[in-house]
Scaffold this motif. Structure first.
Motif: not given
Length: 214
Positions: A192, A197-198, A200-201
């Motif tokens: 993480s 971020r995208n 990870e989501a």
């Protein structure tokens, strides 16, 4: 009373190393004397010099052997692992597993680095650098392939190793969490921290959508 082990070279040297590791861990390098070490092994103090020349030599060998073991076993753990994400997971799992079982060696390698003379210090730092570069290379590959978002690979390398090694201060066998659960928690923390971020989501969504087995 110390057990007398005789004077067989390899057997005695192994006993010296094990006793030295235990005594340095318990009392510290400066506080451990060669007389105390000889008594622990069960030989005369003068007989130690048939196996080690100085206390400094013993400390340096213990630390260098620990890091060489770390490097050798890491290479085995990374063998046949493909892609930065899979290799990073393998690195985390290996580092955590190793440090769960080598608490004494890890503690001495970190806390007694200051006790090494300049020549031995430089040799140990070079070995540590080799280990750190294995992780840095994984992170760099991930950045180059667009699967990791890392501003500074060197900082990330030091931060990840510090995070993973930190379990030595709190891990106890037989605790609340299983070994696999502890590894999984560290994998999640590390991934993480380096994945965009995208991505990870998306991964989190995929994990939630994955069917349960059994």
């Amino acid at each position: 009373m110390a057990r007398t082990i005789g004077s067989h070279g390899p057997t005695t040297m192994e006993a010296i190393r094990k006793a030295g590791l235990r005594l340095i861990f318990q009392h510290g390098y400066e506080a451990m004397s060669l007389r105390q070490l000889a008594a622990e092994v069960g030989i005369q103090p003068g007989s130690l010099y048939n196996h080690i020349s100085t206390k400094q030599e013993l400390l340096a060998e213990l630390i260098q052997d620990h890091i060489n073991d770390l490097l050798r076993e890491l290479e085995l753990a990374l063998r046949d692992r493909q892609g930065p994400v899979e290799r990073l997971r393998a690195f985390v799992a290996f580092h955590v597993s190793y440090h769960m079982t080598r608490k004494r060696e890890v503690f001495i390698a970190n806390s007694e680095l200051r006790s090494l003379d300049p020549r031995n210090y430089e040799a140990v730092v070079a070995l540590r650098g080799s280990y750190e570069r294995r992780l840095a290379d994984i992170l760099s590959d991930g950045v180059a392939q667009g699967v990791f978002d890392v501003d500074d690979v060197q900082v990330a390398t030091f931060a990840i190793i510090a995070l993973l090694t930190g379990l030595c201060s709190w891990y106890r066998p037989g605790g609340r969490l299983t070994k696999d659960a502890i590894i999984a928690a560290h994998e999640k923390l590390v991934l993480s921290g380096v994945m965009p971020r995208n991505a990870e989501a998306a991964q989190a969504g995929g994990d939630r959508a994955a069917p349960h087995s059994g």
